[in-house]
Scaffold this motif. Structure first.
Motif, short mmCIF file in Angstrom:
data_model
loop_
_atom_site.label_atom_id
_atom_site.label_comp_id
_atom_site.label_asym_id
_atom_site.label_seq_id
_atom_site.Cartn_x
_atom_site.Cartn_y
_atom_site.Cartn_z
N ALA A 148 0.83 -1.20 0.00
CA ALA A 148 0.00 0.00 0.00
C ALA A 148 0.87 1.26 0.00
O ALA A 148 0.57 2.24 -0.70
N ARG A 149 1.96 1.23 0.75
CA ARG A 149 2.85 2.38 0.81
C ARG A 149 3.59 2.58 -0.52
O ARG A 149 3.86 3.70 -0.93
N TYR A 150 3.91 1.49 -1.20
CA TYR A 150 4.55 1.61 -2.51
C TYR A 150 3.63 2.27 -3.52
O TYR A 150 4.07 3.12 -4.32
N ARG A 151 2.35 1.93 -3.50
CA ARG A 151 1.41 2.59 -4.39
C ARG A 151 1.33 4.09 -4.10
O ARG A 151 1.29 4.92 -5.03
N LYS A 152 1.34 4.44 -2.82
CA LYS A 152 1.35 5.86 -2.46
C LYS A 152 2.64 6.53 -2.93
O LYS A 152 2.64 7.70 -3.36
N PHE A 153 3.75 5.79 -2.84
CA PHE A 153 5.04 6.32 -3.29
C PHE A 153 5.01 6.63 -4.78
O PHE A 153 5.49 7.69 -5.22
N LEU A 154 4.42 5.74 -5.58
CA LEU A 154 4.31 5.98 -7.02
C LEU A 154 3.43 7.19 -7.32
O LEU A 154 3.75 8.01 -8.18
N LEU A 155 2.33 7.30 -6.60
CA LEU A 155 1.44 8.44 -6.82
C LEU A 155 2.12 9.75 -6.42
O LEU A 155 1.94 10.79 -7.07
N LEU A 156 2.91 9.70 -5.35
CA LEU A 156 3.65 10.89 -4.94
C LEU A 156 4.67 11.28 -6.01
O LEU A 156 4.87 12.47 -6.30
N THR A 157 5.31 10.28 -6.61
CA THR A 157 6.26 10.54 -7.69
C THR A 157 5.55 11.19 -8.88
O THR A 157 6.12 12.06 -9.55
N LYS A 158 4.32 10.77 -9.11
CA LYS A 158 3.55 11.36 -10.22
C LYS A 158 3.20 12.81 -9.95
O LYS A 158 3.31 13.67 -10.82
N THR A 159 2.77 13.10 -8.73
CA THR A 159 2.34 14.47 -8.40
C THR A 159 3.50 15.40 -8.11
O THR A 159 3.36 16.62 -8.18
N GLU A 160 4.68 14.82 -7.78
CA GLU A 160 5.87 15.61 -7.48
C GLU A 160 7.02 15.14 -8.37
O GLU A 160 8.01 14.56 -7.91
N PRO A 161 6.93 15.39 -9.69
CA PRO A 161 7.91 14.80 -10.62
C PRO A 161 9.34 15.31 -10.43
O PRO A 161 10.28 14.63 -10.83
N LYS A 162 9.52 16.48 -9.83
CA LYS A 162 10.86 17.02 -9.62
C LYS A 162 11.48 16.58 -8.30
O LYS A 162 12.65 16.86 -8.02
N LEU A 163 10.70 15.87 -7.49
CA LEU A 163 11.18 15.42 -6.19
C LEU A 163 12.13 14.23 -6.35
O LEU A 163 11.82 13.29 -7.09
N PHE A 164 13.29 14.29 -5.69
CA PHE A 164 14.16 13.12 -5.63
C PHE A 164 13.63 12.25 -4.49
O PHE A 164 13.97 12.42 -3.32
N SER A 165 12.74 11.33 -4.83
CA SER A 165 12.03 10.54 -3.84
C SER A 165 12.94 9.46 -3.26
O SER A 165 13.52 8.67 -4.02
N VAL A 166 13.05 9.42 -1.96
CA VAL A 166 13.89 8.43 -1.27
C VAL A 166 12.97 7.45 -0.55
O VAL A 166 12.22 7.85 0.35
N PRO A 167 13.00 6.17 -0.92
CA PRO A 167 12.08 5.21 -0.29
C PRO A 167 12.57 4.74 1.07
O PRO A 167 13.78 4.73 1.34
N ILE A 171 9.21 0.10 1.32
CA ILE A 171 8.80 0.54 -0.01
C ILE A 171 9.82 0.08 -1.05
O ILE A 171 9.47 -0.40 -2.13
N ASP A 172 11.10 0.20 -0.72
CA ASP A 172 12.15 -0.18 -1.66
C ASP A 172 12.10 -1.67 -1.98
O ASP A 172 12.39 -2.08 -3.12
N LEU A 173 11.75 -2.49 -1.01
CA LEU A 173 11.62 -3.92 -1.26
C LEU A 173 10.57 -4.20 -2.32
O LEU A 173 10.81 -4.96 -3.28
N VAL A 174 9.40 -3.58 -2.20
CA VAL A 174 8.35 -3.78 -3.19
C VAL A 174 8.76 -3.19 -4.54
O VAL A 174 8.51 -3.78 -5.60
N TRP A 175 9.43 -2.05 -4.50
CA TRP A 175 9.91 -1.42 -5.73
C TRP A 175 10.88 -2.35 -6.46
O TRP A 175 10.80 -2.54 -7.68
N HIS A 176 11.79 -2.97 -5.73
CA HIS A 176 12.72 -3.92 -6.32
C HIS A 176 11.97 -5.09 -6.96
O HIS A 176 12.28 -5.51 -8.08
N CYS A 177 11.02 -5.64 -6.24
CA CYS A 177 10.26 -6.78 -6.78
C CYS A 177 9.54 -6.41 -8.07
O CYS A 177 9.46 -7.21 -9.00
N HIS A 178 9.01 -5.20 -8.12
CA HIS A 178 8.34 -4.71 -9.33
C HIS A 178 9.33 -4.67 -10.50
O HIS A 178 9.01 -5.10 -11.62
#
Length: 339
Positions: A148-167, A171-178
């Motif tokens: 659930a937090r990874y999905r929020k992380f992706l949406l945050l990346t969409k709404t804040e495209p200039k943000l250097f998002s640090v997981p 979240i990073d575990l799910v991101w890696h699996c993706h």
């Protein structure tokens, strides 16, 4: 455990480049789904994973060498290895599945497959898996919240495209699996964001004012503004670098050595010099930190404690803990927790 020998990472990459690449050229089907039916030896697979975790480079590299993206998924690894091993040993000879084997002759393939520093990426992934080597990362309830937090992380990346998002690490575990499903990852992130989301784990400087720390602070603030909740999560924070040695009663005038906190939810560094241990807390929220410091009770009890990097009051203390298996450990307690 100990940090793997850097030479082992270079050997993994060598086997990946000189064995897995020609193997896939010969055995991978032209249909994309056929790629996921094969799986190399574990050491080569680790290098393959490190390559996929740089998704933009992986897409470009495999398209250049194979003419298409080589797909992968994480299902039934053992079954895929059983299918792949006979084909592998038929091509490279008996015993070639083992990590010690490197072929003496390989076909001329021109430039290497990986355009990134894959040995360095393997080393970073070794450190990443150390961060996750805690039992709660396999608990279904914990993982469900991580998804659930990874999905929020992706949406945050969409709404804040200039943000250097640090997981955070959950979240990073799910991101890696993706990312370990390259075709799916590219398709889904392009559909959501308009471009494939890159992943840069080479940014690992944790000093104050660094890109990583500034990005972390900005991500926390953006998360709080978007979701009204704290970004940090118990059990998902950096717990120090991979321990490189075990302490066994070093002399009083020992040079600086580092030991890592085993308590989840804290970023910190523990060092010992001249019988004084220093605990630098960067992002910690725990009042008690347990360190795997082996030594005699006399040596541990003689240490003086100094803590920096927190705003709490009270004098930190160090206690000697007799573990169930008879080992002695140092436990630092900060009686009034800071930030």
């Amino acid at each position: 455990g100990t940090t793997p020998d850097p030479a082992s990472f270079a050997k993994q990459v060598q086997r990946y480049e000189t064995m897995w690449v020609p193997f896939m050229k010969k055995h991978a089907t032209t249909g994309a789904r056929g790629d996921v039916c094969l799986c190399p030896p574990p050491d080569v697979h680790f290098a393959w994973i490190a390559h996929m975790l740089n998704p933009k480079a992986y897409e470009k590299d495999t398209q250049r060498v194979f003419g298409r993206v080589i797909d992968h998924n994480v299902a039934d690894i053992e079954g895929k290895e059983k299918k792949t091993r006979p084909l592998w040993e038929a091509m490279f000879g008996p015993g070639s599945w083992g990590a010690d084997h490197v072929p003496t002759k390989t076909e001329d393939r021109g430039a290497p497959l990986a355009s990134c520093d894959l040995a360095a990426a393997c080393k970073r992934q070794s450190g990443f898996w150390y961060q996750l080597s805690l039992p709660h990362h396999t608990e279904p309830a914990f993982l469900k919240e991580s998804f659930a937090r990874y999905r929020k992380f992706l949406l945050l990346t969409k709404t804040e495209p200039k943000l250097f998002s640090v997981p955070t690490y959950d979240i990073d575990l799910v991101w890696h699996c993706h990312q370990l499903h390259p075709l799916l990852y590219a398709s889904e992130t392009r559909r959501l964001l308009g471009t494939m989301l890159g992943h840069d784990d080479s940014v690992d400087d944790r000093s104050e004012g660094s890109k990583l720390i500034n990005g972390w602070d900005a991500t926390q603030a953006a998360w709080k503004a978007a979701y009204g909740e704290s970004y940090a999560r118990e059990g998902a924070m950096h717990r120090g670098q991979h321990p490189t040695e075990v302490f066994r009663a070093p002399p009083a005038d020992t040079d600086i050595r580092t030991l890592q906190p085993q308590a989840a939810g804290c970023c910190g560094l523990f060092s010992v010099k001249n019988m004084t241990c220093t605990l630098d807390i960067w992002r910690g929220s725990r009042s008690e930190l347990v360190f795997g410091v082996e030594g005699t009770a006399e040596w541990l009890s003689a240490l003086t404690v100094r803590c920096t990097g927190f705003t709490g009051t009270g004098t930190p203390t160090l206690d000697v803990v007799d573990d169930d298996d008879g080992s002695l450990y140092a436990r630092v307690q900060q009686h009034t927790p800071g930030h």
